[in-house]
Design an enzyme around this catalytic site. Structure first.
Site, PDB file in Angstrom:
ATOM      1  N   VAL A  31       0.448   6.397  13.933  1.00 31.46           N
ATOM      2  CA  VAL A  31      -0.299   5.139  13.299  1.00 31.46           C
ATOM      3  C   VAL A  31       0.369   3.966  13.429  1.00 31.46           C
ATOM      4  CG1 VAL A  31      -0.698   4.106  10.845  1.00 31.46           C
ATOM      5  CG2 VAL A  31      -0.985   6.473  11.264  1.00 31.46           C
ATOM      6  N   GLY A  32       1.675   3.878  13.640  1.00 32.76           N
ATOM      7  CA  GLY A  32       2.410   2.613  14.100  1.00 32.76           C
ATOM      8  C   GLY A  32       1.924   2.060  15.369  1.00 32.76           C
ATOM      9  N   GLU A  86       8.938   1.031  11.254  1.00 34.09           N
ATOM     10  CA  GLU A  86       9.992   1.915  11.166  1.00 34.09           C
ATOM     11  C   GLU A  86       9.354   3.456  11.424  1.00 34.09           C
ATOM     12  OE1 GLU A  86      12.952   1.355  10.796  1.00 34.09           O
ATOM     13  OE2 GLU A  86      12.955  -0.690  10.020  1.00 34.09           O
ATOM     14  N   LYS A 120       0.734  -1.169  -0.026  1.00 35.01           N
ATOM     15  CA  LYS A 120       0.050  -0.035   0.165  1.00 35.01           C
ATOM     16  C   LYS A 120       0.784   1.331  -0.007  1.00 35.01           C
ATOM     17  CE  LYS A 120      -2.090   3.001   2.323  1.00 35.01           C
ATOM     18  NZ  LYS A 120      -1.996   4.298   1.837  1.00 35.01           N
ATOM     19  N   GLY A 133       6.200   4.691   8.863  1.00 34.53           N
ATOM     20  CA  GLY A 133       5.261   5.930   9.050  1.00 34.53           C
ATOM     21  C   GLY A 133       5.132   6.468   9.838  1.00 34.53           C
ATOM     22  N   SER A 134       4.210   7.035  10.432  1.00 31.68           N
ATOM     23  CA  SER A 134       4.312   7.989  11.748  1.00 31.68           C
ATOM     24  C   SER A 134       3.911   7.163  12.789  1.00 31.68           C
ATOM     25  CB  SER A 134       2.958   9.016  11.933  1.00 31.68           C
ATOM     26  OG  SER A 134       1.826   8.043  11.957  1.00 31.68           O
ATOM     27  N   THR A 135       4.605   7.414  14.087  1.00 27.92           N
ATOM     28  CA  THR A 135       4.701   6.974  15.446  1.00 27.92           C
ATOM     29  C   THR A 135       3.130   6.514  15.648  1.00 27.92           C
ATOM     30  OG1 THR A 135       6.754   7.452  15.960  1.00 27.92           O
ATOM     31  CG2 THR A 135       5.411   6.905  17.654  1.00 27.92           C
ATOM     32  N   CYS A 174      12.938  10.230   8.077  1.00 28.16           N
ATOM     33  CA  CYS A 174      12.679   9.809   9.471  1.00 28.16           C
ATOM     34  C   CYS A 174      13.885  10.004  10.347  1.00 28.16           C
ATOM     35  CB  CYS A 174      12.323   8.560   9.633  1.00 28.16           C
ATOM     36  SG  CYS A 174      13.003   7.294   8.309  1.00 28.16           S
ATOM     37  N   GLU A 232       8.866  15.568  15.966  1.00 25.68           N
ATOM     38  CA  GLU A 232       9.338  15.405  14.696  1.00 25.68           C
ATOM     39  C   GLU A 232       8.739  16.536  13.620  1.00 25.68           C
ATOM     40  OE1 GLU A 232       7.915  11.873  12.340  1.00 25.68           O
ATOM     41  OE2 GLU A 232      10.385  11.764  12.026  1.00 25.68           O
TER      42      GLU A 232
HETATM   43  P1  NDP Z   1       1.245   8.083   8.019  1.00 22.25           P
HETATM   44  O1  NDP Z   1       1.748   7.317   9.275  1.00 22.25           O
HETATM   45  O2  NDP Z   1      -0.190   8.465   8.103  1.00 22.25           O
HETATM   46  O3  NDP Z   1       1.343   7.246   6.750  1.00 22.25           O
HETATM   47  C1  NDP Z   1       2.243   6.481   6.549  1.00 22.25           C
HETATM   48  C2  NDP Z   1       1.533   5.236   5.692  1.00 22.25           C
HETATM   49  O4  NDP Z   1       0.376   4.741   6.316  1.00 22.25           O
HETATM   50  C3  NDP Z   1       0.816   5.774   4.400  1.00 22.25           C
HETATM   51  O5  NDP Z   1       0.768   4.795   3.306  1.00 22.25           O
HETATM   52  C4  NDP Z   1      -0.655   6.113   4.933  1.00 22.25           C
HETATM   53  O6  NDP Z   1      -1.562   6.189   4.084  1.00 22.25           O
HETATM   54  C5  NDP Z   1      -0.823   4.901   5.634  1.00 22.25           C
HETATM   55  N1  NDP Z   1      -1.959   4.745   6.860  1.00 22.25           N
HETATM   56  C6  NDP Z   1      -2.348   6.007   7.470  1.00 22.25           C
HETATM   57  N2  NDP Z   1      -3.326   5.395   8.471  1.00 22.25           N
HETATM   58  C7  NDP Z   1      -3.068   4.146   8.461  1.00 22.25           C
HETATM   59  C8  NDP Z   1      -3.874   3.391   9.381  1.00 22.25           C
HETATM   60  N3  NDP Z   1      -4.582   3.408  10.533  1.00 22.25           N
HETATM   61  N4  NDP Z   1      -3.499   1.854   9.151  1.00 22.25           N
HETATM   62  C9  NDP Z   1      -2.684   1.546   8.112  1.00 22.25           C
HETATM   63  N5  NDP Z   1      -2.007   2.378   7.386  1.00 22.25           N
HETATM   64  C10 NDP Z   1      -2.264   3.829   7.627  1.00 22.25           C
HETATM   65  O7  NDP Z   1       2.099   9.323   8.168  1.00 22.25           O
HETATM   66  P2  NDP Z   1       1.487  10.873   7.339  1.00 22.25           P
HETATM   67  O8  NDP Z   1       1.425  10.718   6.061  1.00 22.25           O
HETATM   68  O9  NDP Z   1       0.107  11.314   7.952  1.00 22.25           O
HETATM   69  O10 NDP Z   1       2.564  11.744   8.083  1.00 22.25           O
HETATM   70  C11 NDP Z   1       2.309  12.229   9.469  1.00 22.25           C
HETATM   71  C12 NDP Z   1       3.634  12.454  10.149  1.00 22.25           C
HETATM   72  O11 NDP Z   1       4.281  11.245  10.157  1.00 22.25           O
HETATM   73  C13 NDP Z   1       4.514  13.181   9.293  1.00 22.25           C
HETATM   74  O12 NDP Z   1       4.598  14.592   9.625  1.00 22.25           O
HETATM   75  C14 NDP Z   1       5.891  12.691   9.839  1.00 22.25           C
HETATM   76  O13 NDP Z   1       6.104  13.430  10.878  1.00 22.25           O
HETATM   77  C15 NDP Z   1       5.457  11.311  10.013  1.00 22.25           C
HETATM   78  N6  NDP Z   1       6.210  10.426   9.051  1.00 22.25           N
HETATM   79  C16 NDP Z   1       7.226   9.675   9.287  1.00 22.25           C
HETATM   80  C17 NDP Z   1       7.665   8.929   8.303  1.00 22.25           C
HETATM   81  C18 NDP Z   1       8.913   8.078   8.648  1.00 22.25           C
HETATM   82  O14 NDP Z   1       9.393   7.556   7.843  1.00 22.25           O
HETATM   83  N7  NDP Z   1       9.251   7.740   9.965  1.00 22.25           N
HETATM   84  C19 NDP Z   1       7.182   8.996   7.010  1.00 22.25           C
HETATM   85  C20 NDP Z   1       5.752   9.604   6.923  1.00 22.25           C
HETATM   86  C21 NDP Z   1       5.565  10.438   8.023  1.00 22.25           C
HETATM   87  P3  NDP Z   1      -1.934   7.589   3.517  1.00 22.25           P
HETATM   88  O15 NDP Z   1      -0.957   8.192   2.731  1.00 22.25           O
HETATM   89  O16 NDP Z   1      -2.939   7.441   2.650  1.00 22.25           O
HETATM   90  O17 NDP Z   1      -2.337   8.539   4.643  1.00 22.25           O
END
Ligand code: NDP
Length: 494
Positions: A254-255, A272, A198, A250-252, A306, A403
């Site tokens: 959602v993780g 991660e 995804k 992704g974000s902490t 990140c 962050e």
């Molecule tokens: P998210 O954690 O929302 O997005 C990461 C991925 O997860 C995207 O593909 C997103 O889809 C998907 N996602 C969102 N919600 C869910 C869920 N409930 N279950 C499963 N998958 C989900 O990050 P954001 O894009 O909202 O960014 C927010 C903040 O997160 C940033 O400002 C940054 O601080 C941090 N971030 C950190 C990253 C890293 O590499 N450590 C990478 C990205 C963000 P969709 O894109 O459609 O939302």
């Protein structure tokens, strides 16, 4: 004659004008479709949800394409396709055969490098020199590296009996769209798993192009399925009952929610997540080199990284001189058109991310830190933020704790190595750190004491597929890259 000379003088730049002429990368070799479907079971299929969303170029705000939004039914079909491909084909394909596919994918990524780099820049806003020199070559390197392991798993884990896990659901973010897809897919496939991937909502196009690359490599149908969509699509994938392994970047926030959903399910999970890395500079550091490392640490990819070195810890005796140099260097950064080969800092990935950066920067000013931004003209359309540095930052400030995920650096100072370690570790995260000093013993001592998954010494943001990457605490768990990353996709038996 005199008139002609005046005209010529006007047309010729002054010999002191060291500005750069525009150097735009050509885009005519990239074909963006009007609409993209889902890749399920080796076919591009319209979503049963009948929904699509738009993906835009963040540098121009132009709509690039409509992309299918996979609903629960679509995700279910993708997981079924992955299960069937696992049972019938991929789990019976020898390691040597799997390696051939991965080598083929790696070579096609190299052949189509320009196309991928340009598309990555158009869809995500990062400078073309980064997509071209970092994202795409590293993505190919991950496939090459894992191709090498595919037929040697028992040598990677001597005395164990490595077996694939089954179907992996992988959710990736928007900051390194193609590279994160490669980080996730290559070890999963090398280990013999099938995948439902995804991509992030704002940057789906290179993952979809990678889907075409997989077709070109004749990867058996269903081994990789790509379901585009928003957070709900990701949630449907990770919570699907027939998934054996979940990998999320992704974000902490959602993780954590994914971890809660999966608790007790028996599914394997790697996370991660975010970071707030300390980049620690001692008074014996090579200062000019450190300034380059600081700039690379925080302004690379607009700070959408990140492991970005977003907290600069300077030894007090050199702080003033170093900040002066840093500001002078920042004034030379070229911000603007990501497709221009001279651009250092491109567009912010989305309006939402821009607003988050603006909010945190406003909080930094309100809390009393001193802001500096070099003078630079920003394009009138698109999402932009000037490279920013805050001095006089206290550890309690939000800009020192949270962050920001943008081109914003917070500077703090320290006097002794103990104080540097205490301040560096004063964070809920633990993904990466940097140390700048000429003393090898100090590097080793700090690497031992800093609570971070990766510690760079006299460099920053270095990546290699052979080197495990991952965090502690709120930065998540599990490693990607190296044998550790491979192990995350294997049942190693006893
Ligand atoms: P998210 O954690 O929302 O997005 C990461 C991925 O997860 C995207 O593909 C997103 O889809 C998907 N996602 C969102 N919600 C869910 C869920 N409930 N279950 C499963 N998958 C989900 O990050 P954001 O894009 O909202 O960014 C927010 C903040 O997160 C940033 O400002 C940054 O601080 C941090 N971030 C950190 C990253 C890293 O590499 N450590 C990478 C990205 C963000 P969709 O894109 O459609 O939302």
């Amino acid at each position: 004659m005199a008139e002609e000379m005046t005209t010529r003088a006007k047309a010729t730049p002054s010999r002191f004008d060291l500005g750069y002429a525009p150097a735009p990368e050509a885009t005519d070799h990239v074909k963006i479709r009007e609409r993209y479907d889902l890749l399920i079971g080796g076919k591009w299929v319209e979503p049963r949800s009948e929904r699509h969303f738009k993906t835009v170029n963040p540098a121009t705000e132009e709509t690039l394409a409509e992309v299918a939004e996979a609903g629960e039914e679509d995700v279910d079909l993708a997981v079924r396709a992955a299960r069937s491909a696992y049972t019938r084909v991929w789990s019976k394909t020898s390691g040597a055969e799997r390696a051939k596919y991965l080598f083929r994918v790696a070579r096609i990524l190299q052949e189509r490098a320009r196309e991928l780099a340009v598309l990555e820049t158009i869809d995500g806003g990062k400078p073309i020199k980064e997509s071209r020199d970092v994202d795409v070559p590293l993505a190919a390197a991950h496939f090459f590296y894992h191709a090498g392991w595919a037929d040697k798993l028992e040598y990677a884990f001597p005395g164990r009996t490595p077996r694939p896990l089954g179907v992996a659901a992988q959710v990736i973010p928007w900051n390194f769209p193609l590279l994160m897809a490669a980080w996730k897919l290559a070890p999963a496939l090398a280990a013999g798993n099938t995948v439902v991937l995804k991509p992030a909502e704002t940057t789906p196009l290179t993952a979809l192009l990678l889907g075409q690359v997989l077709e070109q490599a004749e990867l058996p149908p269903g081994v990789v399925n790509i379901v585009t969509g928003a957070g709900q699509t990701g949630a449907a994938a990770v919570s699907h009952a027939d998934v054996d392994k979940v990998a999320f970047t992704g974000s902490t926030e959602v993780g954590k929610s994914i971890q809660r959903t999966l608790a007790g399910s028996g599914k394997r999970l790697t996370l991660e997540l975010g970071g707030k890395a300390a980049n620690v500079v001692f008074d014996d550091a090579p200062i000019d080199q450190a300034v380059e490392g600081i700039v690379n640490g925080i302004y690379f990819n607009q700070g959408h990284v990140c492991c970005a070195g977003s907290r600069l810890l300077l030894q007090e005796s050199i702080a003033e001189a170093l900040v002066d140099k840093l500001k002078r260097r920042m004034a030379t950064l070229r911000v603007g058109d990501p497709l221009d080969k001279n651009t250092d800092v491109g567009a912010i990935n989305s309006r939402q991310q821009l607003e988050k950066i603006q909010e945190l920067v406003a909080a930094g000013e309100a809390e009393g830190a001193a802001l500096y931004q070099p003078p630079c003209e920003l394009p009138s359309r698109g999402f932009w933020f000037r490279p920013t540095v805050f001095t006089g930052v206290a550890q309690s400030h939000r800009i020192a704790q949270e962050e920001i995920f943008g081109p914003v650096l917070s500077v703090l100072t320290f006097r002794t190595p103990d104080e540097a370690v205490a301040k560096a570790n004063n964070t809920p995260y633990g993904l990466s750190a940097g140390v700048w000093t000429e003393k090898g013993s100090r590097i080793l001592e700090l690497a031992r004491r800093l609570r971070a998954g990766v510690v760079w010494a006299n460099t920053f943001n270095r990546f290699d597929p052979a080197s495990p990457f991952g965090g502690y605490q709120e930065s998540g768990f599990g490693r990607e890259g190296g044998r550790h990353g491979l192990a995350a996709y294997l049942d190693l038996g006893r």
